[in-house]
Write a protein that holds these residues in place. Structure first.
Motif, PDB file in Angstrom:
ATOM      1  N   UNK A   1      -9.643 -12.989   6.946  1.00  0.00           N
ATOM      2  CA  UNK A   1      -9.344 -12.511   8.297  1.00  0.00           C
ATOM      3  C   UNK A   1      -8.215 -11.485   8.279  1.00  0.00           C
ATOM      4  N   UNK A   2      -7.236 -11.670   7.405  1.00  0.00           N
ATOM      5  CA  UNK A   2      -6.147 -10.709   7.289  1.00  0.00           C
ATOM      6  C   UNK A   2      -6.637  -9.407   6.681  1.00  0.00           C
ATOM      7  N   UNK A   3      -7.511  -9.485   5.700  1.00  0.00           N
ATOM      8  CA  UNK A   3      -8.070  -8.274   5.086  1.00  0.00           C
ATOM      9  C   UNK A   3      -8.893  -7.494   6.102  1.00  0.00           C
ATOM     10  N   UNK A   4      -9.725  -8.185   6.863  1.00  0.00           N
ATOM     11  CA  UNK A   4     -10.552  -7.521   7.874  1.00  0.00           C
ATOM     12  C   UNK A   4      -9.701  -6.921   8.986  1.00  0.00           C
ATOM     13  N   UNK A   5      -8.551  -7.525   9.268  1.00  0.00           N
ATOM     14  CA  UNK A   5      -7.667  -7.026  10.312  1.00  0.00           C
ATOM     15  C   UNK A   5      -6.744  -5.906   9.872  1.00  0.00           C
ATOM     16  N   UNK A   6      -6.782  -5.542   8.601  1.00  0.00           N
ATOM     17  CA  UNK A   6      -5.978  -4.440   8.100  1.00  0.00           C
ATOM     18  C   UNK A   6      -4.518  -4.774   7.872  1.00  0.00           C
ATOM     19  N   UNK A   7      -4.211  -6.046   7.692  1.00  0.00           N
ATOM     20  CA  UNK A   7      -2.827  -6.456   7.457  1.00  0.00           C
ATOM     21  C   UNK A   7      -2.409  -6.146   6.025  1.00  0.00           C
ATOM     22  N   UNK A   8      -1.145  -5.795   5.862  1.00  0.00           N
ATOM     23  CA  UNK A   8      -0.564  -5.642   4.529  1.00  0.00           C
ATOM     24  C   UNK A   8       0.223  -6.919   4.260  1.00  0.00           C
ATOM     25  N   UNK A   9      -0.271  -7.732   3.352  1.00  0.00           N
ATOM     26  CA  UNK A   9       0.382  -9.002   3.056  1.00  0.00           C
ATOM     27  C   UNK A   9       1.644  -8.770   2.247  1.00  0.00           C
TER      28      UNK A   9
ATOM     29  N   UNK B   1       1.706 -20.214   4.883  1.00  0.00           N
ATOM     30  CA  UNK B   1       2.541 -19.267   5.618  1.00  0.00           C
ATOM     31  C   UNK B   1       2.218 -17.888   5.067  1.00  0.00           C
ATOM     32  N   UNK B   2       1.808 -16.993   5.964  1.00  0.00           N
ATOM     33  CA  UNK B   2       1.439 -15.632   5.585  1.00  0.00           C
ATOM     34  C   UNK B   2       2.414 -14.672   6.254  1.00  0.00           C
ATOM     35  N   UNK B   3       3.042 -13.825   5.466  1.00  0.00           N
ATOM     36  CA  UNK B   3       3.898 -12.759   5.985  1.00  0.00           C
ATOM     37  C   UNK B   3       3.120 -11.455   5.849  1.00  0.00           C
ATOM     38  N   UNK B   4       3.132 -10.648   6.918  1.00  0.00           N
ATOM     39  CA  UNK B   4       2.357  -9.409   6.921  1.00  0.00           C
ATOM     40  C   UNK B   4       3.086  -8.332   7.704  1.00  0.00           C
ATOM     41  N   UNK B   5       2.796  -7.082   7.365  1.00  0.00           N
ATOM     42  CA  UNK B   5       3.300  -5.925   8.107  1.00  0.00           C
ATOM     43  C   UNK B   5       2.112  -5.048   8.468  1.00  0.00           C
ATOM     44  N   UNK B   6       2.392  -4.015   9.272  1.00  0.00           N
ATOM     45  CA  UNK B   6       1.352  -3.056   9.627  1.00  0.00           C
ATOM     46  C   UNK B   6       0.453  -3.501  10.758  1.00  0.00           C
ATOM     47  N   UNK B   7       0.917  -4.462  11.568  1.00  0.00           N
ATOM     48  CA  UNK B   7       0.087  -4.970  12.669  1.00  0.00           C
ATOM     49  C   UNK B   7       0.780  -4.749  14.008  1.00  0.00           C
ATOM     50  N   UNK B   8       0.050  -4.209  14.965  1.00  0.00           N
ATOM     51  CA  UNK B   8       0.571  -4.180  16.325  1.00  0.00           C
ATOM     52  C   UNK B   8       0.197  -5.503  16.998  1.00  0.00           C
ATOM     53  N   UNK B   9       0.634  -5.692  18.232  1.00  0.00           N
ATOM     54  CA  UNK B   9       0.381  -6.957  18.928  1.00  0.00           C
ATOM     55  C   UNK B   9      -1.106  -7.289  19.011  1.00  0.00           C
ATOM     56  N   UNK B  10      -1.922  -6.300  19.353  1.00  0.00           N
ATOM     57  CA  UNK B  10      -3.358  -6.538  19.541  1.00  0.00           C
ATOM     58  C   UNK B  10      -4.024  -6.980  18.234  1.00  0.00           C
ATOM     59  N   UNK B  11      -3.713  -6.306  17.149  1.00  0.00           N
ATOM     60  CA  UNK B  11      -4.329  -6.680  15.864  1.00  0.00           C
ATOM     61  C   UNK B  11      -3.837  -8.037  15.390  1.00  0.00           C
ATOM     62  N   UNK B  12      -2.551  -8.322  15.584  1.00  0.00           N
ATOM     63  CA  UNK B  12      -2.025  -9.637  15.213  1.00  0.00           C
ATOM     64  C   UNK B  12      -2.706 -10.738  16.032  1.00  0.00           C
ATOM     65  N   UNK B  13      -2.899 -10.503  17.313  1.00  0.00           N
ATOM     66  CA  UNK B  13      -3.587 -11.487  18.158  1.00  0.00           C
ATOM     67  C   UNK B  13      -5.030 -11.703  17.704  1.00  0.00           C
TER      68      UNK B  13
END
Length: 87
Positions: free
Chosen positions: A29-37, A53-65
């Motif tokens: 799900x993180x890969x499909x959402x474009x998150x940088x782990x 626990x997953x830490x990620x960057x590169x997500x705006x509110x909508x993509x994180x949701x």
């Protein structure tokens, strides 16, 4: 609403069943959402479960949701919580 930008770190805490493919399903799900782990922490939980626990960057509110909803809809997932940190 969280601050925007590439430096915003998001933390997701996922409680899931202790199944062989559970972690891979969640990470997909993180890969499909474009998150940088930027960090992963996996620990066993009581009652035959796992806490990831997953830490990620590169997500705006909508993509994180969207990622949170997608992860929460997986049959192996018991609960999902998320938040952000700046800096």
């Amino acid at each position: 609403m969280s601050p925007e930008g590439p430096e915003v770190r998001r933390a997701f805490v996922i409680e899931m069943d202790d199944e062989t493919a559970a972690v891979m399903r969640v990470l997909e799900a993180f890969a499909l959402g474009g998150a940088r782990l930027t960090g992963l922490d996996l620990k066993p939980e009581a009652q035959d479960g796992l806490r990831l626990r997953v830490m990620a960057t590169g997500l705006d509110d909508a993509r994180a949701d969207r990622i949170g909803r997608r992860v929460g809809a997986l049959p192996v997932v018991r609960a999902v919580a998320s938040g952000w940190m700046s800096g």
